[in-house]
Design a protein around this motif. Structure first.
Motif, PDB file in Angstrom:
ATOM      1  N   LYS A  20      -3.464   1.352   4.122  1.00 21.96           N
ATOM      2  CA  LYS A  20      -4.276   0.148   3.948  1.00 21.96           C
ATOM      3  C   LYS A  20      -5.653   0.359   4.562  1.00 21.96           C
ATOM      4  O   LYS A  20      -5.775   0.993   5.614  1.00 21.96           O
ATOM      5  N   VAL A  21      -6.656  -0.175   3.922  1.00 21.41           N
ATOM      6  CA  VAL A  21      -7.985  -0.229   4.521  1.00 21.41           C
ATOM      7  C   VAL A  21      -8.108  -1.595   5.189  1.00 21.41           C
ATOM      8  O   VAL A  21      -7.984  -2.630   4.527  1.00 21.41           O
ATOM      9  N   GLY A  69       1.103   2.518  -3.195  1.00 21.86           N
ATOM     10  CA  GLY A  69      -0.146   2.912  -3.841  1.00 21.86           C
ATOM     11  C   GLY A  69      -1.069   1.791  -4.287  1.00 21.86           C
ATOM     12  O   GLY A  69      -2.098   2.066  -4.898  1.00 21.86           O
ATOM     13  N   GLN A  80     -10.281  10.645   1.176  1.00 18.57           N
ATOM     14  CA  GLN A  80      -8.840  10.520   0.970  1.00 18.57           C
ATOM     15  C   GLN A  80      -8.068  11.548   1.800  1.00 18.57           C
ATOM     16  O   GLN A  80      -7.089  11.220   2.469  1.00 18.57           O
ATOM     17  N   GLU A 123       0.836  -1.199   0.000  1.00 18.73           N
ATOM     18  CA  GLU A 123       0.000   0.000   0.000  1.00 18.73           C
ATOM     19  C   GLU A 123       0.877   1.257   0.000  1.00 18.73           C
ATOM     20  O   GLU A 123       0.488   2.281  -0.560  1.00 18.73           O
ATOM     21  N   GLU A 135      -5.453   3.701  -0.654  1.00 22.63           N
ATOM     22  CA  GLU A 135      -4.153   3.069  -0.877  1.00 22.63           C
ATOM     23  C   GLU A 135      -3.261   3.980  -1.719  1.00 22.63           C
ATOM     24  O   GLU A 135      -2.045   3.980  -1.553  1.00 22.63           O
ATOM     25  N   LYS A 170      -3.471  -1.675  -3.683  1.00 20.58           N
ATOM     26  CA  LYS A 170      -4.282  -2.443  -2.742  1.00 20.58           C
ATOM     27  C   LYS A 170      -3.945  -3.927  -2.869  1.00 20.58           C
ATOM     28  O   LYS A 170      -3.710  -4.416  -3.978  1.00 20.58           O
ATOM     29  N   THR A 196     -10.783   5.696 -14.059  1.00 18.95           N
ATOM     30  CA  THR A 196     -10.370   5.075 -12.794  1.00 18.95           C
ATOM     31  C   THR A 196      -9.213   5.840 -12.177  1.00 18.95           C
ATOM     32  O   THR A 196      -9.162   6.053 -10.963  1.00 18.95           O
ATOM     33  N   LYS A 216     -10.794   8.830 -10.568  1.00 19.09           N
ATOM     34  CA  LYS A 216     -11.445   8.449  -9.299  1.00 19.09           C
ATOM     35  C   LYS A 216     -10.396   8.217  -8.216  1.00 19.09           C
ATOM     36  O   LYS A 216     -10.544   8.666  -7.072  1.00 19.09           O
ATOM     37  N   GLN A 217      -9.348   7.502  -8.557  1.00 21.55           N
ATOM     38  CA  GLN A 217      -8.303   7.162  -7.584  1.00 21.55           C
ATOM     39  C   GLN A 217      -7.616   8.421  -7.031  1.00 21.55           C
ATOM     40  O   GLN A 217      -7.179   8.450  -5.884  1.00 21.55           O
ATOM     41  N   THR A 253     -15.080  11.100  -2.350  1.00 18.17           N
ATOM     42  CA  THR A 253     -13.843  10.327  -2.354  1.00 18.17           C
ATOM     43  C   THR A 253     -12.667  11.233  -2.007  1.00 18.17           C
ATOM     44  O   THR A 253     -11.777  10.871  -1.239  1.00 18.17           O
ATOM     45  N   HIS A 304     -15.002   1.960 -10.891  1.00 17.43           N
ATOM     46  CA  HIS A 304     -14.836   2.656  -9.608  1.00 17.43           C
ATOM     47  C   HIS A 304     -14.118   1.777  -8.583  1.00 17.43           C
ATOM     48  O   HIS A 304     -14.053   2.114  -7.408  1.00 17.43           O
ATOM     49  N   MET A 305     -13.620   0.650  -9.049  1.00 19.41           N
ATOM     50  CA  MET A 305     -12.987  -0.299  -8.135  1.00 19.41           C
ATOM     51  C   MET A 305     -11.506  -0.484  -8.511  1.00 19.41           C
ATOM     52  O   MET A 305     -11.054  -0.002  -9.547  1.00 19.41           O
ATOM     53  N   VAL A 306     -10.781  -1.164  -7.656  1.00 15.71           N
ATOM     54  CA  VAL A 306      -9.373  -1.441  -7.941  1.00 15.71           C
ATOM     55  C   VAL A 306      -9.271  -2.610  -8.916  1.00 15.71           C
ATOM     56  O   VAL A 306      -9.774  -3.700  -8.632  1.00 15.71           O
ATOM     57  N   HIS A 351     -17.517   2.434   1.740  1.00 15.29           N
ATOM     58  CA  HIS A 351     -17.251   3.010   0.423  1.00 15.29           C
ATOM     59  C   HIS A 351     -15.757   3.056   0.126  1.00 15.29           C
ATOM     60  O   HIS A 351     -15.326   2.749  -0.987  1.00 15.29           O
ATOM     61  N   ILE A 352     -14.971   3.404   1.129  1.00  8.67           N
ATOM     62  CA  ILE A 352     -13.515   3.488   0.922  1.00  8.67           C
ATOM     63  C   ILE A 352     -12.897   2.130   0.611  1.00  8.67           C
ATOM     64  O   ILE A 352     -11.808   2.052   0.044  1.00  8.67           O
ATOM     65  N   ALA A 353     -13.593   1.056   1.014  1.00 12.62           N
ATOM     66  CA  ALA A 353     -13.050  -0.287   0.780  1.00 12.62           C
ATOM     67  C   ALA A 353     -13.475  -0.856  -0.554  1.00 12.62           C
ATOM     68  O   ALA A 353     -12.879  -1.819  -1.044  1.00 12.62           O
ATOM     69  N   THR A 354     -14.508  -0.262  -1.150  1.00  8.10           N
ATOM     70  CA  THR A 354     -15.081  -0.916  -2.324  1.00  8.10           C
ATOM     71  C   THR A 354     -15.101  -0.049  -3.584  1.00  8.10           C
ATOM     72  O   THR A 354     -14.659  -0.490  -4.637  1.00  8.10           O
ATOM     73  N   HIS A 355     -15.624   1.175  -3.461  1.00  6.72           N
ATOM     74  CA  HIS A 355     -15.938   1.932  -4.671  1.00  6.72           C
ATOM     75  C   HIS A 355     -15.195   3.246  -4.801  1.00  6.72           C
ATOM     76  O   HIS A 355     -15.711   4.212  -5.338  1.00  6.72           O
ATOM     77  N   GLU A 356     -13.976   3.272  -4.285  1.00  2.00           N
ATOM     78  CA  GLU A 356     -13.193   4.502  -4.456  1.00  2.00           C
ATOM     79  C   GLU A 356     -11.899   4.227  -5.212  1.00  2.00           C
ATOM     80  O   GLU A 356     -10.932   4.996  -5.129  1.00  2.00           O
ATOM     81  N   ALA A 357     -11.890   3.151  -5.969  1.00  2.00           N
ATOM     82  CA  ALA A 357     -10.784   2.876  -6.898  1.00  2.00           C
ATOM     83  C   ALA A 357      -9.412   2.887  -6.227  1.00  2.00           C
ATOM     84  O   ALA A 357      -8.407   3.205  -6.854  1.00  2.00           O
ATOM     85  N   GLY A 358      -9.395   2.565  -4.927  1.00  2.00           N
ATOM     86  CA  GLY A 358      -8.095   2.515  -4.249  1.00  2.00           C
ATOM     87  C   GLY A 358      -7.551   3.887  -3.899  1.00  2.00           C
ATOM     88  O   GLY A 358      -6.341   4.047  -3.747  1.00  2.00           O
ATOM     89  N   ALA A 359      -8.430   4.861  -3.737  1.00  2.00           N
ATOM     90  CA  ALA A 359      -7.969   6.227  -3.431  1.00  2.00           C
ATOM     91  C   ALA A 359      -7.249   6.308  -2.085  1.00  2.00           C
ATOM     92  O   ALA A 359      -6.385   7.161  -1.892  1.00  2.00           O
TER      93      ALA A 359
END
Lengths: 340, 340, 340, 340
Positions: free
Chosen positions: B101-102, A99, B66, A96, B96, A101, C227, C230-231, B62, A132-134, B86-94
């Protein structure tokens, strides 16, 4: 005190130290451009039966995992790993930090199944919100795993296939690879090289003072890799420290013999544990053995045997690790038999 | 097409647009140093009953998550969140992306329990290897959650207590807070301010063109916060875009009335769904409703109603979301009743 | 108080506000997938005479610079800029935040010369230690520059050529591009599009509430760009806020007329300054004018005119900026004439 | 081939190798928790006359610079360095990789003056836009510098004073410190410890296989430093590799004698160069000597002497570096005399 806590509690195999002593006064170029490094590349191309393999020598395992993952992934990508994978648990967030996950999936005795990976990838791309995901950009496995278990050739084939289908690399953490090759029926090196995109031969746990030899097997080493290494703070001025050691490790069958020796010691260790009625946490064919011990027994052991705490089992019991290595002697084993 | 897919498919509440128009030709200082921003700070200190609250206006959710997480955490720390957060799923790793780490824990209807957090923290510090692991440095919750559910005051008290015990901040993502305040028995704003260390009033989903108002409640806004904001690329030259909108939002009860309206519409929506025999995925007291629909039904709906795909339920069924908002009209509800 | 401190102290051009009001109750998809965004892409492809241009709408300038630079560079690459470039001076390290060094070269009136860039690149590759250095991976210029100056077509051709020779992109920061197009003999948009690899139309300083329209001109937008956005925390849920404004900006010649108006006001401003004997810091053909003022004069101005501090000139004098914009009126100019 | 290209072209000092051999079969705890590490801490506390010093052993110089700078700076801070500083030139952007800008100032023979630093800091805080800029959060100097020059005690006092005035740490890169202590009138270790906040004893260039010993002198080692080290990928499993070597280095005056020997060799080298009419690029009192050589002469040397390219001087001349070290012998010097 008997040392069974890990496979890195002694210095280096005598042949390794000898190589350092012998080469000590040669004037050599720095930063990995010495002839020993070239030699190691040739040795590994042959060992891997992979004439176009690219080799880089690094210092430690977390450093290696961080560098390989960070340089192979796009910024928006993460790495799939078992939830027990070293990068997911005991690297202090080093992935992490760069950058990315770590996308964890359930494990089976420390292993990641191709089926779980395939489902994850299929569901990811089926999800209409996936931008919107990793993005899953790599699969990481360790072999032997953190629990000492090994992938079969079929399992690796299946993982390789799914990675190819999605065009993402398969990365094998070989920190303890020496101890994964000597087991009965274990996958051999050319097969590992064929089925993975990048993997490494761990030296730190196989009798070197330090060092991990990374092999990119598919002409896929990231461009300007040495600059990446430098930028990560991982480039040694005296690259010879790594190359001289690895050259000696891969000479005259030393690497293989180190693996065989540790597994012979491990077989004896398992026998003793079995005979004495210890309960195994799982069946490991390699140099790490995990047993469930009552907390009272642990207190007794504390005085005579160094072991590793692994995890709490329940309020009365603990999972501990005992490990053999290149440095474990018959005398160590015999002494342990007396104590247990 | 009827729009129930989310709470941000229309522009802005007319009163918000009006405020932008009215203030348009005032010459104002940039970057958040205009008098409107000061005014919003005063409004929120009063609303939160928290005279020392520090307020920063940002553009999106997001970005806010962040910034808050990255600036409050030490580099070696991660943030605890529900696996559905939301930070764990739909923020594209913003998260990380900024090096953190989440640390996910199981959820209950989108909520994180104090018990789960307490266990995690206790086990972390009991693990003798924890200096090789990511330190848990913050707890993140969303309220309403991603499933529209709400924490009770007792639940928040318990989370707050455990955070205090470990001296880590509790951060509440209020992207949809407007719709979490109007529900029966919902926790009020001063209580939220008292029990959290930082939270935000989402504007984007509550009738603004954009904007989230972050409140640091404990005199704990990171030093030089405006520079952090700039460094993250999040500082607007025309800070007025945010401050003018928020001032209007918090005037004359608009914020509260927006929440009440959306929940009244949601109550009608729930009634219709219940009457028509739809199956709820879970019970949500706020503006987001999740139902399990057969794939055939979905195909029919496609023509007339915009909804959100949430997740696959099984091979024949899908979980979808229908949401009301400040912009949902009685006519929308009536038309939906005809269609469903 | 007269507002000449910058070009973003008012809200939005009335036509822009009008477009927001008109479209307010249309139900639109989020995150930039609305038809207005498509429309802007078509407008810009035509305006740029570049049918394959890819367009992304972002919120602010620093955000845009950070995203474009971070996503086009390899991790081991930095970006060449004039030492006066915005990314090198006033973005709080937003470029370094994403891991990239800004490689600064001397400027001439805010401009970077092709000759300086060519020397730098030649010397870099001639240096046998360059694998231990930051690779120059992009050239960044602003047009107009931070000092209001403009590149000629020949200068841009030369920069473009050297970039092509080294296969690195040329990125043009057009935060104030509107005011760079209306000057006598200024390079036109299709030429800019042809000679750069990526550039943007600044909206924030050209009469929008916020917004920058990035154009990748060579089919070179990074993969999965949404993405990346978003990130970085830069994706707006209500993408319409940007697309509706930009569509209006590029309609009916509004963009061009905004530029022309500001430059007419600037010509009058220059005339007044010249007539009153003010000393210009340099000759600027665009909307920003830099003058050297004694500290006593500044104190007098403070009461009546808002200006920007630029830099200390000497112990008795200061360089200040006066700027016109879409919102400067003849009345403002006339009032200023009375004061100066 | 004679090796004068650098001070790291041989392996390790025999006493260092001997220590590794002697300790090889001791079972030791990993990750720096072995007794040798404790011993080194005690040695350095005494050597530095700094009883509360905190010591961490790392592997290489760039790694050390990156870690110290990244962990001491706030995210919005950069580090002031001479434009010739190693972190600004030859570390491949390792500092920027962790998010921090290197703020370069002009140098004098590789040194940074307190006056230049003071001006920079005063101007920064006087600039009303400084919240949009990178905060100067640390001063980095190397001693000896990249040009072999040394700071006087007065110069260090002045730098220390200005750092204290602004409450920012002074960090001294001692990669070649061994060769900076033996020069006539050189600042001694307790003085260095007193005047800096953190510095390191370079081992790689002073006869170790690898290793840098970082000393935080003011009870200011960042919290959880071992976790920071791990997260950066810099924690060795076999910490003994570093601690055993450093213990031997700081025993029986080895460190000092290594420094003295190299400087005696350097004095002879300077004499030869002077006698043979070579032109010095600057006056260096330490083990690195920089001379300006015609390109024809270089071609001749190529066959017999390894040297380092430093920089182009003009079209006909090049600056090269010749360095002595612990491993330079009288025979090397005598042979060089014959060749030059």
């Amino acid at each position: 005190m008997l040392h069974f806590e890990n496979d890195y509690n002694k210095g280096a195999h005598p042949a390794i130290l000898e190589a350092l002593v012998t080469s000590n006064f040669e004037g050599l170029a720095g930063y990995g451009s010495d002839p020993y490094t070239e030699n190691v590349t040739e040795q590994l191309r042959e060992l891997c039966d992979c004439p176009e393999a690219e080799v880089t020598l690094l210092t430690g395992g977390t450093q290696t995992n961080q560098l390989v993952i960070d340089t192979l992934l796009a910024p928006y990508e993460g790495v799939i790993a078992a939830e027990t994978g070293h990068i997911a648990t005991h690297e202090a967030g080093a992935i992490e930090f760069t950058g990315h996950k770590v996308l964890t999936l359930p494990h089976q005795d420390g292993k990641l199944s191709a089926k779980a990976v395939a489902s994850y990838l299929a569901e990811f791309y089926a999800d209409s919100n996936h931008s919107h995901m990793v993005y899953p950009g790599m699969v990481y496995i360790s072999h032997p795993t953190e629990y000492g278990t090994l992938y079969t050739e079929d399992e690796l084939e299946a993982l390789s296939k799914i990675c190819q289908a999605y065009d993402i690399p398969l990365f094998l953490d070989g920190a303890r690879l020496a101890y994964g090759l000597a087991a009965d029926g274990a996958v051999d090196i050319p097969t590992l090289a064929r089925l993975t995109d990048v993997f490494y031969f761990g030296g730190t746990k196989a009798g070197l003072l330090c060092g991990e030899a990374v092999v990119f097997t598919k002409n896929n080493q990231p461009k300007h890799f040495v600059t990446h290494v430098k930028q990560h703070g991982a480039l040694l001025a005296k690259g010879r420290l790594l190359s001289v050691q690895f050259k000696a490790l891969f000479e005259d069958g030393l690497y293989e013999s180190i693996g065989r020796h540790a597994l012979e010691m491990a077989e004896q260790l398992k026998g003793i544990l079995r005979d004495k009625g210890y309960r195994f946490y799982l069946e490991s064919p390699t140099n790490q053995q995990f047993i469930i011990v009552s907390n009272e027994t642990l207190e007794e052991l504390d005085q005579q045997v160094a072991y590793s705490f692994w995890e709490k089992y329940d309020d009365q019991h603990t999972v501990i690790r005992l490990a053999t290595s290149w440095s474990t002697t018959q005398a160590d084993i015999d002494a342990l038999r007396e104590i247990l």
